[in-house]
Write a protein that holds these residues in place. Structure first.
Motif, PDB file in Angstrom:
ATOM      1  N   TYR A  34      16.571  30.309  42.652  1.00 38.18           N
ATOM      2  CA  TYR A  34      16.952  28.937  42.981  1.00 38.18           C
ATOM      3  C   TYR A  34      16.549  28.617  44.421  1.00 38.18           C
ATOM      4  O   TYR A  34      16.321  29.510  45.231  1.00 38.18           O
ATOM      5  N   LEU A  35      16.467  27.331  44.716  1.00 36.79           N
ATOM      6  CA  LEU A  35      16.143  26.844  46.057  1.00 36.79           C
ATOM      7  C   LEU A  35      17.458  26.578  46.780  1.00 36.79           C
ATOM      8  O   LEU A  35      18.213  25.678  46.396  1.00 36.79           O
ATOM      9  N   HIS A  36      17.749  27.375  47.799  1.00 28.71           N
ATOM     10  CA  HIS A  36      19.021  27.254  48.509  1.00 28.71           C
ATOM     11  C   HIS A  36      19.087  25.917  49.241  1.00 28.71           C
ATOM     12  O   HIS A  36      18.139  25.506  49.898  1.00 28.71           O
ATOM     13  N   GLY A  37      20.221  25.240  49.087  1.00 34.55           N
ATOM     14  CA  GLY A  37      20.411  23.936  49.714  1.00 34.55           C
ATOM     15  C   GLY A  37      19.889  22.793  48.873  1.00 34.55           C
ATOM     16  O   GLY A  37      20.022  21.636  49.260  1.00 34.55           O
ATOM     17  N   SER A 148       8.866  20.132  47.832  1.00 35.27           N
ATOM     18  CA  SER A 148       8.664  18.745  47.404  1.00 35.27           C
ATOM     19  C   SER A 148       9.237  18.482  46.016  1.00 35.27           C
ATOM     20  O   SER A 148       9.693  17.384  45.726  1.00 35.27           O
ATOM     21  N   HIS A 149       9.257  19.506  45.151  1.00 30.51           N
ATOM     22  CA  HIS A 149       9.800  19.344  43.800  1.00 30.51           C
ATOM     23  C   HIS A 149      11.301  19.605  43.742  1.00 30.51           C
ATOM     24  O   HIS A 149      11.951  19.228  42.775  1.00 30.51           O
ATOM     25  N   GLY A 150      11.836  20.324  44.741  1.00 36.72           N
ATOM     26  CA  GLY A 150      13.267  20.578  44.794  1.00 36.72           C
ATOM     27  C   GLY A 150      13.746  21.738  43.943  1.00 36.72           C
ATOM     28  O   GLY A 150      14.947  21.865  43.688  1.00 36.72           O
ATOM     29  N   HIS A 151      12.804  22.575  43.494  1.00 36.01           N
ATOM     30  CA  HIS A 151      13.176  23.757  42.688  1.00 36.01           C
ATOM     31  C   HIS A 151      12.119  24.833  42.802  1.00 36.01           C
ATOM     32  O   HIS A 151      11.006  24.580  43.259  1.00 36.01           O
ATOM     33  N   VAL A 152      12.470  26.034  42.344  1.00 37.46           N
ATOM     34  CA  VAL A 152      11.577  27.187  42.417  1.00 37.46           C
ATOM     35  C   VAL A 152      10.572  27.133  41.276  1.00 37.46           C
ATOM     36  O   VAL A 152      10.884  26.727  40.170  1.00 37.46           O
ATOM     37  N   HIS A 153       9.345  27.577  41.575  1.00 32.24           N
ATOM     38  CA  HIS A 153       8.309  27.709  40.564  1.00 32.24           C
ATOM     39  C   HIS A 153       8.037  29.181  40.291  1.00 32.24           C
ATOM     40  O   HIS A 153       8.310  30.028  41.141  1.00 32.24           O
ATOM     41  N   GLY A 154       7.512  29.476  39.117  1.00 33.54           N
ATOM     42  CA  GLY A 154       7.140  30.859  38.795  1.00 33.54           C
ATOM     43  C   GLY A 154       8.258  31.624  38.119  1.00 33.54           C
ATOM     44  O   GLY A 154       9.220  31.043  37.644  1.00 33.54           O
ATOM     45  N   PRO A 155       8.151  32.964  38.102  1.00 36.90           N
ATOM     46  CA  PRO A 155       9.141  33.809  37.412  1.00 36.90           C
ATOM     47  C   PRO A 155      10.564  33.534  37.893  1.00 36.90           C
ATOM     48  O   PRO A 155      10.821  33.467  39.092  1.00 36.90           O
ATOM     49  N   GLY A 156      11.461  33.321  36.948  1.00 34.59           N
ATOM     50  CA  GLY A 156      12.853  33.046  37.270  1.00 34.59           C
ATOM     51  C   GLY A 156      13.114  31.614  37.656  1.00 34.59           C
ATOM     52  O   GLY A 156      14.248  31.194  37.833  1.00 34.59           O
TER      53      GLY A 156
END
Length: 160
Positions: A34-37, A148-156
């Motif tokens: 996840y993207l913290h914050g 810019s997208h507000g989330h993680v990309h790739g595995p998980g």
């Protein structure tokens, strides 16, 4: 690297309720990324992870106010069966998207009695005290695209 805003965090977790029942776990799968914050996980867990690093293990108790909120009985409503156009056999446990005052919301059928259907718009974990047994497996800087997208990309994370 410490967990801070705009960093990508990978965790393994086991989620239990007050009765000790396992509600969810990542232990037999990829870690959750996840993207913290970014508001991607509940506030109580995110706040507890701030400042932690890869390898840290912790148990986090989260009250409803910092989790999925308190139950709101106004989100439980009886609606006529005719509101479910095109659905022949409505059963408890079925979920639908309904238009609420704040936009689309998920509702779950909890009861069917004659021509009336009871739906509940609360999150299934609303009102629950939650316990997360967490292990931080990785912390890294987020890419510009992830920010810019507000989330993680790739595995998980998210795949486009």
């Amino acid at each position: 690297m410490e967990i801070a805003n705009q960093r990508v965090v990978y965790i393994h977790y086991t989620l239990t309720n007050d009765a000790g029942e396992v509600l969810d776990s990542s232990r037999d799968a990829e870690p959750l990324a996840y993207l913290h914050g970014g508001g991607n996980i509940i506030p109580g867990l995110e706040n507890a992870l701030t400042g932690k690093s890869a390898g840290d293990k912790l148990v986090v108790k989260v009250a409803p106010s910092e989790g999925y909120g308190e139950r709101n009985e106004q989100l439980v409503q009886n609606v006529p069966r005719r509101a479910f156009q095109g659905v022949k056999d409505i059963q408890p446990g079925m979920s639908f998207t309904a238009q609420g005052s704040g936009g689309p919301m998920r509702v779950v059928v909890t009861r069917v009695a004659g021509d009336m259907v009871t739906v509940d718009g609360n999150h299934p974990l609303a009102g629950e005290n939650l316990t997360f047994d967490v292990e931080v497996t990785e912390v890294r800087a987020a890419t510009e695209e992830e920010l810019s997208h507000g989330h993680v990309h790739g595995p998980g994370g998210h795949h486009h």
